[in-house]
Write a protein that holds these residues in place. Sequence first.
Motif, PDB file in Angstrom:
ATOM      1  N   LEU A 165     -85.673 -23.844  20.096  1.00 22.79           N
ATOM      2  CA  LEU A 165     -84.326 -24.255  20.491  1.00 22.79           C
ATOM      3  C   LEU A 165     -83.800 -23.446  21.662  1.00 22.79           C
ATOM      4  O   LEU A 165     -82.737 -23.768  22.211  1.00 22.79           O
ATOM      5  CB  LEU A 165     -83.378 -24.104  19.292  1.00 22.79           C
ATOM      6  N   PHE A 166     -84.541 -22.419  22.058  1.00 18.77           N
ATOM      7  CA  PHE A 166     -84.082 -21.510  23.110  1.00 18.77           C
ATOM      8  C   PHE A 166     -84.502 -21.929  24.515  1.00 18.77           C
ATOM      9  O   PHE A 166     -83.985 -21.396  25.491  1.00 18.77           O
ATOM     10  CB  PHE A 166     -84.606 -20.091  22.836  1.00 18.77           C
ATOM     11  N   ASP A 167     -85.467 -22.839  24.642  1.00 19.61           N
ATOM     12  CA  ASP A 167     -85.988 -23.118  25.986  1.00 19.61           C
ATOM     13  C   ASP A 167     -85.753 -24.545  26.483  1.00 19.61           C
ATOM     14  O   ASP A 167     -86.058 -24.846  27.633  1.00 19.61           O
ATOM     15  CB  ASP A 167     -87.482 -22.763  26.066  1.00 19.61           C
ATOM     16  N   GLN A 168     -85.231 -25.416  25.629  1.00 16.98           N
ATOM     17  CA  GLN A 168     -84.890 -26.760  26.097  1.00 16.98           C
ATOM     18  C   GLN A 168     -83.909 -27.395  25.114  1.00 16.98           C
ATOM     19  O   GLN A 168     -84.046 -27.239  23.903  1.00 16.98           O
ATOM     20  CB  GLN A 168     -86.129 -27.650  26.217  1.00 16.98           C
ATOM     21  N   ILE A 169     -82.936 -28.084  25.645  1.00 17.18           N
ATOM     22  CA  ILE A 169     -81.935 -28.717  24.789  1.00 17.18           C
ATOM     23  C   ILE A 169     -82.420 -30.072  24.299  1.00 17.18           C
ATOM     24  O   ILE A 169     -82.883 -30.910  25.070  1.00 17.18           O
ATOM     25  CB  ILE A 169     -80.593 -28.875  25.536  1.00 17.18           C
ATOM     26  N   LEU A 170     -82.322 -30.271  22.982  1.00 14.58           N
ATOM     27  CA  LEU A 170     -82.595 -31.558  22.350  1.00 14.58           C
ATOM     28  C   LEU A 170     -81.354 -31.940  21.551  1.00 14.58           C
ATOM     29  O   LEU A 170     -80.982 -31.261  20.603  1.00 14.58           O
ATOM     30  CB  LEU A 170     -83.807 -31.472  21.419  1.00 14.58           C
ATOM     31  N   ILE A 171     -80.715 -33.033  21.938  1.00  9.92           N
ATOM     32  CA  ILE A 171     -79.508 -33.501  21.262  1.00  9.92           C
ATOM     33  C   ILE A 171     -79.919 -34.574  20.262  1.00  9.92           C
ATOM     34  O   ILE A 171     -80.331 -35.668  20.631  1.00  9.92           O
ATOM     35  CB  ILE A 171     -78.491 -34.070  22.276  1.00  9.92           C
ATOM     36  N   LYS A 172     -79.810 -34.237  18.970  1.00 11.31           N
ATOM     37  CA  LYS A 172     -80.219 -35.153  17.918  1.00 11.31           C
ATOM     38  C   LYS A 172     -79.017 -35.856  17.294  1.00 11.31           C
ATOM     39  O   LYS A 172     -77.875 -35.616  17.675  1.00 11.31           O
ATOM     40  CB  LYS A 172     -81.029 -34.397  16.858  1.00 11.31           C
ATOM     41  N   GLU A 173     -79.314 -36.724  16.339  1.00 12.59           N
ATOM     42  CA  GLU A 173     -78.283 -37.534  15.683  1.00 12.59           C
ATOM     43  C   GLU A 173     -77.124 -36.693  15.167  1.00 12.59           C
ATOM     44  O   GLU A 173     -75.950 -37.034  15.351  1.00 12.59           O
ATOM     45  CB  GLU A 173     -78.915 -38.309  14.529  1.00 12.59           C
ATOM     46  N   ASN A 174     -77.427 -35.572  14.515  1.00 14.61           N
ATOM     47  CA  ASN A 174     -76.375 -34.739  13.940  1.00 14.61           C
ATOM     48  C   ASN A 174     -75.535 -34.036  15.002  1.00 14.61           C
ATOM     49  O   ASN A 174     -74.350 -33.755  14.784  1.00 14.61           O
ATOM     50  CB  ASN A 174     -76.973 -33.707  12.980  1.00 14.61           C
ATOM     51  N   HIS A 175     -76.122 -33.750  16.167  1.00 15.85           N
ATOM     52  CA  HIS A 175     -75.329 -33.203  17.266  1.00 15.85           C
ATOM     53  C   HIS A 175     -74.334 -34.249  17.770  1.00 15.85           C
ATOM     54  O   HIS A 175     -73.168 -33.947  18.041  1.00 15.85           O
ATOM     55  CB  HIS A 175     -76.242 -32.781  18.431  1.00 15.85           C
ATOM     56  N   ILE A 176     -74.833 -35.496  17.890  1.00 18.35           N
ATOM     57  CA  ILE A 176     -73.975 -36.585  18.376  1.00 18.35           C
ATOM     58  C   ILE A 176     -72.826 -36.821  17.406  1.00 18.35           C
ATOM     59  O   ILE A 176     -71.667 -36.962  17.801  1.00 18.35           O
ATOM     60  CB  ILE A 176     -74.803 -37.876  18.569  1.00 18.35           C
ATOM     61  N   THR A 177     -73.150 -36.821  16.112  1.00 27.98           N
ATOM     62  CA  THR A 177     -72.124 -37.025  15.082  1.00 27.98           C
ATOM     63  C   THR A 177     -71.093 -35.904  15.099  1.00 27.98           C
ATOM     64  O   THR A 177     -69.897 -36.141  14.883  1.00 27.98           O
ATOM     65  CB  THR A 177     -72.777 -37.092  13.687  1.00 27.98           C
ATOM     66  N   ALA A 179     -70.269 -33.976  17.693  1.00 33.58           N
ATOM     67  CA  ALA A 179     -69.598 -33.769  18.981  1.00 33.58           C
ATOM     68  C   ALA A 179     -68.192 -34.365  18.989  1.00 33.58           C
ATOM     69  O   ALA A 179     -67.958 -35.440  18.436  1.00 33.58           O
ATOM     70  CB  ALA A 179     -70.433 -34.381  20.099  1.00 33.58           C
ATOM     71  N   LYS A 180     -67.266 -33.660  19.640  1.00 34.13           N
ATOM     72  CA  LYS A 180     -65.890 -34.155  19.734  1.00 34.13           C
ATOM     73  C   LYS A 180     -65.821 -35.370  20.660  1.00 34.13           C
ATOM     74  O   LYS A 180     -65.114 -36.332  20.387  1.00 34.13           O
ATOM     75  CB  LYS A 180     -64.969 -33.052  20.258  1.00 34.13           C
ATOM     76  N   LYS A 181     -66.568 -35.277  21.765  1.00 31.58           N
ATOM     77  CA  LYS A 181     -66.547 -36.367  22.733  1.00 31.58           C
ATOM     78  C   LYS A 181     -67.964 -36.598  23.256  1.00 31.58           C
ATOM     79  O   LYS A 181     -68.502 -35.776  23.999  1.00 31.58           O
ATOM     80  CB  LYS A 181     -65.595 -36.034  23.885  1.00 31.58           C
ATOM     81  N   VAL A 182     -68.556 -37.716  22.858  1.00 34.28           N
ATOM     82  CA  VAL A 182     -69.942 -38.020  23.209  1.00 34.28           C
ATOM     83  C   VAL A 182     -70.135 -38.102  24.721  1.00 34.28           C
ATOM     84  O   VAL A 182     -71.169 -37.668  25.252  1.00 34.28           O
ATOM     85  CB  VAL A 182     -70.386 -39.341  22.541  1.00 34.28           C
ATOM     86  N   ASP A 183     -69.148 -38.619  25.428  1.00 31.06           N
ATOM     87  CA  ASP A 183     -69.274 -38.791  26.874  1.00 31.06           C
ATOM     88  C   ASP A 183     -69.440 -37.466  27.612  1.00 31.06           C
ATOM     89  O   ASP A 183     -69.914 -37.435  28.753  1.00 31.06           O
ATOM     90  CB  ASP A 183     -68.052 -39.526  27.435  1.00 31.06           C
ATOM     91  N   ASP A 184     -69.057 -36.359  26.989  1.00 33.70           N
ATOM     92  CA  ASP A 184     -69.143 -35.052  27.641  1.00 33.70           C
ATOM     93  C   ASP A 184     -70.431 -34.298  27.303  1.00 33.70           C
ATOM     94  O   ASP A 184     -70.637 -33.179  27.773  1.00 33.70           O
ATOM     95  CB  ASP A 184     -67.949 -34.179  27.239  1.00 33.70           C
ATOM     96  N   LEU A 185     -71.301 -34.889  26.474  1.00 32.64           N
ATOM     97  CA  LEU A 185     -72.486 -34.182  26.001  1.00 32.64           C
ATOM     98  C   LEU A 185     -73.395 -33.723  27.136  1.00 32.64           C
ATOM     99  O   LEU A 185     -73.885 -32.590  27.129  1.00 32.64           O
ATOM    100  CB  LEU A 185     -73.280 -35.059  25.032  1.00 32.64           C
ATOM    101  N   LEU A 186     -73.633 -34.572  28.112  1.00 35.75           N
ATOM    102  CA  LEU A 186     -74.545 -34.220  29.199  1.00 35.75           C
ATOM    103  C   LEU A 186     -73.991 -33.082  30.043  1.00 35.75           C
ATOM    104  O   LEU A 186     -74.696 -32.121  30.354  1.00 35.75           O
ATOM    105  CB  LEU A 186     -74.843 -35.431  30.076  1.00 35.75           C
ATOM    106  N   SER A 187     -72.712 -33.173  30.418  1.00 37.16           N
ATOM    107  CA  SER A 187     -72.117 -32.116  31.244  1.00 37.16           C
ATOM    108  C   SER A 187     -72.090 -30.784  30.501  1.00 37.16           C
ATOM    109  O   SER A 187     -72.324 -29.719  31.085  1.00 37.16           O
ATOM    110  CB  SER A 187     -70.704 -32.514  31.688  1.00 37.16           C
ATOM    111  N   LEU A 188     -71.824 -30.831  29.194  1.00 31.35           N
ATOM    112  CA  LEU A 188     -71.834 -29.610  28.387  1.00 31.35           C
ATOM    113  C   LEU A 188     -73.249 -29.038  28.295  1.00 31.35           C
ATOM    114  O   LEU A 188     -73.449 -27.822  28.409  1.00 31.35           O
ATOM    115  CB  LEU A 188     -71.312 -29.908  26.981  1.00 31.35           C
ATOM    116  N   TYR A 192     -75.315 -25.087  29.636  1.00 29.71           N
ATOM    117  CA  TYR A 192     -76.080 -24.132  28.839  1.00 29.71           C
ATOM    118  C   TYR A 192     -77.568 -24.141  29.135  1.00 29.71           C
ATOM    119  O   TYR A 192     -78.299 -23.251  28.696  1.00 29.71           O
ATOM    120  CB  TYR A 192     -75.873 -24.423  27.345  1.00 29.71           C
ATOM    121  N   SER A 193     -78.035 -25.125  29.854  1.00 26.84           N
ATOM    122  CA  SER A 193     -79.460 -25.263  30.108  1.00 26.84           C
ATOM    123  C   SER A 193     -79.841 -24.807  31.509  1.00 26.84           C
ATOM    124  O   SER A 193     -79.125 -25.074  32.477  1.00 26.84           O
ATOM    125  CB  SER A 193     -79.884 -26.719  29.913  1.00 26.84           C
ATOM    126  N   LYS A 194     -80.982 -24.130  31.617  1.00 27.60           N
ATOM    127  CA  LYS A 194     -81.510 -23.734  32.918  1.00 27.60           C
ATOM    128  C   LYS A 194     -82.190 -24.921  33.596  1.00 27.60           C
ATOM    129  O   LYS A 194     -82.449 -24.907  34.791  1.00 27.60           O
ATOM    130  CB  LYS A 194     -82.512 -22.591  32.747  1.00 27.60           C
TER     131      LYS A 194
END
Length: 288
Positions: A165-177, A179-188, A192-194
Amino acid sequence: MQRSKINKKTLIEAIQTNVKMAIQEDIGNIDLSAQLIEAKSTAVAYVKAKESALIAGIPWFNATFLILDPKIKIKWLVKEGEIVKKNQRLCEVYGSAKSILSGERVALNFLQTLSSTSTITHQYVKAIANTHTGIFDTRKTIPGLRIAQKYAVAIGGGNNQRIGLFDQILIKENHITSAKKVDDLLSLALKYSKSKDIQIEVENLDQFKKFIELGFRNILLDNFNIKDLKKAVLLNKNIATLEASGNITLKNVKKIALTGVNRISLGALTKNIKAIDLSMKIETFKSL
């Protein structure tokens, strides 16, 4: 297509850590059984395969004996990544009989477990030969053997994804559920990602369309059927990297590859494994 993300330093550290922990687990402070053997006794042992396999784990095997006894000599008759046949001799071990007996189980455990992962990986890679799809691993590994099993996947011809979990972001179903605002997931995620290679998991075509529009360029198609995989590939128009995962077997992997997805990831490479049957036999024994 990248085969392995594991650098040499990480690999060496993993081998040492894995082997030392396994020796402590099996031997502790003393091998009581080996006390039955005279200290000066020497032996020649050999390892043979009791079934066909693609061999992986030689560095772990070697490290086991060298940590126990630096005077042990090992002669390999096969190479890492070589396919061997039933009853084929793999290597010969020379030295202290006590050291050979003490290291036998630990060394074989590594070799048979990692050879299992490399063998099943090779079978999947072979099954989708002549397609443009790659076989990838997951984080569904045996605890403590993440690096070792990902190494074995690469030996078998597969590809490594994120190490953890430290070297690449994977957004799974539970992260989407969550999240406060799904549309902001990519920008967020980009904060945090290099890397801009942010992967998101989708469960249906509607979600797929939404996240393509939001700018995601690495999408995991979770448990899609063949029909929906084909639709996703057409809708994608080569914009994003598409990865199929879930309920994939040797029977259906070729059909999935032929849908045009870029990747197929399988937890089965590292978690649904059956250790390769190997054995070690003392061939000659000399009591001094």
